[in-house]
Design a protein around this motif. Sequence first.
Motif, PDB file in Angstrom:
ATOM      1  N   THR A  53      -6.810  -2.986   6.325  1.00  0.00           N
ATOM      2  CA  THR A  53      -6.884  -3.452   4.997  1.00  0.00           C
ATOM      3  C   THR A  53      -6.216  -2.499   3.809  1.00  0.00           C
ATOM      4  O   THR A  53      -5.637  -2.873   3.039  1.00  0.00           O
ATOM      5  N   HIS A  54      -6.210  -1.356   4.474  1.00  0.00           N
ATOM      6  CA  HIS A  54      -5.511  -0.276   3.437  1.00  0.00           C
ATOM      7  C   HIS A  54      -4.356   0.498   4.188  1.00  0.00           C
ATOM      8  O   HIS A  54      -4.628   1.104   5.022  1.00  0.00           O
ATOM      9  N   VAL A  55      -3.132   0.100   4.094  1.00  0.00           N
ATOM     10  CA  VAL A  55      -1.953   0.850   4.693  1.00  0.00           C
ATOM     11  C   VAL A  55      -1.718   1.938   4.358  1.00  0.00           C
ATOM     12  O   VAL A  55      -0.868   2.749   4.786  1.00  0.00           O
ATOM     13  N   GLU A  56      -2.115   2.503   2.899  1.00  0.00           N
ATOM     14  CA  GLU A  56      -1.450   3.662   2.177  1.00  0.00           C
ATOM     15  C   GLU A  56      -1.798   4.905   3.089  1.00  0.00           C
ATOM     16  O   GLU A  56      -0.507   5.818   3.149  1.00  0.00           O
ATOM     17  N   CYS A  75       4.690   3.875  14.530  1.00  0.00           N
ATOM     18  CA  CYS A  75       3.337   3.266  14.347  1.00  0.00           C
ATOM     19  C   CYS A  75       3.652   1.747  13.710  1.00  0.00           C
ATOM     20  O   CYS A  75       4.320   1.744  12.821  1.00  0.00           O
ATOM     21  N   MET A  76       3.138   1.022  14.641  1.00  0.00           N
ATOM     22  CA  MET A  76       3.548  -0.538  14.334  1.00  0.00           C
ATOM     23  C   MET A  76       1.900  -1.050  13.742  1.00  0.00           C
ATOM     24  O   MET A  76       1.025  -1.224  14.284  1.00  0.00           O
ATOM     25  N   VAL A  77       2.058  -1.323  12.398  1.00  0.00           N
ATOM     26  CA  VAL A  77       0.687  -1.834  11.755  1.00  0.00           C
ATOM     27  C   VAL A  77       0.952  -3.552  11.536  1.00  0.00           C
ATOM     28  O   VAL A  77       1.870  -4.074  11.153  1.00  0.00           O
ATOM     29  N   CYS A  92      -5.256 -19.434  -6.630  1.00  0.00           N
ATOM     30  CA  CYS A  92      -5.527 -19.708  -5.396  1.00  0.00           C
ATOM     31  C   CYS A  92      -4.329 -19.132  -4.530  1.00  0.00           C
ATOM     32  O   CYS A  92      -3.172 -19.259  -4.883  1.00  0.00           O
ATOM     33  N   CYS A  93      -4.699 -18.615  -3.328  1.00  0.00           N
ATOM     34  CA  CYS A  93      -3.941 -17.911  -2.538  1.00  0.00           C
ATOM     35  C   CYS A  93      -4.255 -17.931  -1.067  1.00  0.00           C
ATOM     36  O   CYS A  93      -5.193 -18.381  -0.846  1.00  0.00           O
ATOM     37  N   PHE A  94      -3.356 -17.469  -0.136  1.00  0.00           N
ATOM     38  CA  PHE A  94      -3.976 -17.308   1.264  1.00  0.00           C
ATOM     39  C   PHE A  94      -4.696 -16.116   1.485  1.00  0.00           C
ATOM     40  O   PHE A  94      -4.251 -15.069   0.710  1.00  0.00           O
ATOM     41  N   PRO A  95      -5.860 -16.132   2.128  1.00  0.00           N
ATOM     42  CA  PRO A  95      -6.663 -15.118   2.377  1.00  0.00           C
ATOM     43  C   PRO A  95      -6.145 -13.875   3.366  1.00  0.00           C
ATOM     44  O   PRO A  95      -6.434 -13.251   4.387  1.00  0.00           O
ATOM     45  N   SER A  96      -4.562 -13.874   3.216  1.00  0.00           N
ATOM     46  CA  SER A  96      -3.968 -13.143   4.239  1.00  0.00           C
ATOM     47  C   SER A  96      -3.754 -11.601   4.147  1.00  0.00           C
ATOM     48  O   SER A  96      -3.842 -11.083   2.880  1.00  0.00           O
ATOM     49  N   PHE A  97      -3.403 -10.697   5.288  1.00  0.00           N
ATOM     50  CA  PHE A  97      -3.139  -9.252   5.174  1.00  0.00           C
ATOM     51  C   PHE A  97      -1.775  -9.409   4.547  1.00  0.00           C
ATOM     52  O   PHE A  97      -1.468  -8.254   3.836  1.00  0.00           O
ATOM     53  N   GLY A  98      -0.748 -10.432   4.621  1.00  0.00           N
ATOM     54  CA  GLY A  98       0.330 -10.264   4.275  1.00  0.00           C
ATOM     55  C   GLY A  98       0.729 -10.193   2.823  1.00  0.00           C
ATOM     56  O   GLY A  98      -0.166 -10.344   1.879  1.00  0.00           O
ATOM     57  N   PRO A 145      -8.642  -9.953   2.169  1.00  0.00           N
ATOM     58  CA  PRO A 145      -9.132  -8.347   2.343  1.00  0.00           C
ATOM     59  C   PRO A 145      -8.859  -7.725   1.168  1.00  0.00           C
ATOM     60  O   PRO A 145      -9.855  -6.580   1.373  1.00  0.00           O
ATOM     61  N   ARG A 146      -7.897  -7.765   0.257  1.00  0.00           N
ATOM     62  CA  ARG A 146      -7.771  -6.583  -0.500  1.00  0.00           C
ATOM     63  C   ARG A 146      -8.548  -7.068  -1.847  1.00  0.00           C
ATOM     64  O   ARG A 146      -8.681  -6.253  -2.933  1.00  0.00           O
ATOM     65  N   LEU A 147      -9.375  -8.270  -1.816  1.00  0.00           N
ATOM     66  CA  LEU A 147     -10.102  -8.468  -2.812  1.00  0.00           C
ATOM     67  C   LEU A 147     -11.513  -7.982  -3.033  1.00  0.00           C
ATOM     68  O   LEU A 147     -12.453  -8.409  -2.511  1.00  0.00           O
ATOM     69  N   SER A 148     -11.345  -6.633  -3.553  1.00  0.00           N
ATOM     70  CA  SER A 148     -12.693  -5.964  -3.516  1.00  0.00           C
ATOM     71  C   SER A 148     -13.802  -6.554  -4.483  1.00  0.00           C
ATOM     72  O   SER A 148     -13.320  -7.314  -5.527  1.00  0.00           O
ATOM     73  N   GLN A 149     -15.124  -6.270  -4.305  1.00  0.00           N
ATOM     74  CA  GLN A 149     -15.980  -6.920  -5.323  1.00  0.00           C
ATOM     75  C   GLN A 149     -15.875  -6.137  -6.813  1.00  0.00           C
ATOM     76  O   GLN A 149     -15.698  -4.836  -6.691  1.00  0.00           O
ATOM     77  N   ARG A 150     -15.597  -6.834  -7.875  1.00  0.00           N
ATOM     78  CA  ARG A 150     -15.248  -6.195  -8.894  1.00  0.00           C
ATOM     79  C   ARG A 150     -15.873  -7.158 -10.140  1.00  0.00           C
ATOM     80  O   ARG A 150     -16.038  -8.312  -9.857  1.00  0.00           O
TER      81      ARG A 150
END
Length: 393
Positions: free
Chosen positions: A264-267, A233-235, A6-12, A41-46
């Motif tokens: 979602t993808h900072v790379e 560049c501020m993300v 269990c976690c926050f659904p955050s971008f952080g 956001p980073r939890l893709s369908q898998r």
Amino acid sequence: MRIGICCFPSFGGSGVVASELALALAEGGDIVHVVSSDRPPRLSQRANVHFHRVDGSEIQEYGLFDRPLQTLALANRLAEVAAAARLDVLHAHYAAPHAVAALLARRLLAEGGSDQPPCPIVTTVHGTDVTLVGAHRSYRDVVGWALRSSDRVTAPSEALAREATERFSLDEPVDVVPNFVPPAAGGRPERPEPAADPPGRIVHVSNFRPVKRASDVIAAFALVRREMPAQLCMVGDGPERAAAERQCLELGIGDHVTFLGNQTHVEPILERGDLFLSASESESFGLASLEALALGVPVVATRTGGVPEVVRENRNGLLCPVGDVELLAASCVALLSDPSRRQAFAAHGREWARSRFDRRRIVARYRDLYRATLTIGRAAASEDGPLLEKVEA
Ligand code: GMT
């Protein structure tokens, strides 16, 4: 294993770490159930990753409560999922509210006469649950209780492990399990393109909370601009973003600063930078700095919390005291105007990030920790408190 997260659904960072861990565990054959108020956001369908949303908004119809009682709804949902999926272990990311909800869920299951062995609880503290929430009188005791009642507590850095142990007088050691390089930041051996000439692309990623000191980032950048033609560049997004945008206009640097909001993808953004800049007041780890290093981007950051465990002073980055805007700026200028030093830092950072923060090795450490708690869960009674103590008693 069947693992509940269990976690926050955050971008952080914590939402990213929990999601990347879920994906990696599933890739290794575990079955993972992620419980959160929204899909992170980073939890893709898998395959082998199941997402369970927590709602709780029904009570608003009654009118007495102005918002859902989130911790209770989460506990209820965790108990449902733990029973239905016959979870072996629950991993809570953040002491409050997640570990508190997990402990309540375990109690609910026991009271409900479940035939399952009680679910061991592993709690990972991520930073603000100790340094901010845990420091607040209104939450301090419940955070301490949640940590003492968890079967294992982990922290991403020695610094946070020490702080949690001291602040909450923990008797059991806190396991240091560092965050790892997500696959998207770890796959490329080299930068895809050489830096433009003249170099000067600075990237900052944060949630724009006061602890990130975005105003220091901008003030430092304004000083850099006096020396060279740089871009910033501020993300990310958060409460101080509007003030940061205003500050840029007031300083007359608005044309040189881009605000991209949450990504979602900072790379792809990070890897186009010449350096990563962070001015945080406190930082348990600094996942964005690690992602930058892994992509061969040197870091200029503040020397706080777990940052020196991630950014190696003078090897892959430069560290400055919190609030020293002049030194932050001078460090950026020093690196941006010295391509061979930057290149050496980039090579060191890439290697350091991939060896020290290797995903496979770190996920295996979590698996070992889960396994260690499984043996105690099978034998223990189901009252509150760590199961390990009960087995030993
Ligand atoms: O940095 C934030 O404010 C977000 C926060 C979170 O909960 O997502 O990040 C914390 O956890 C990350 C993952 O472990 C760490 O990389 C960050 O350093 C930590 N933030 C703070 O300690 C302020």
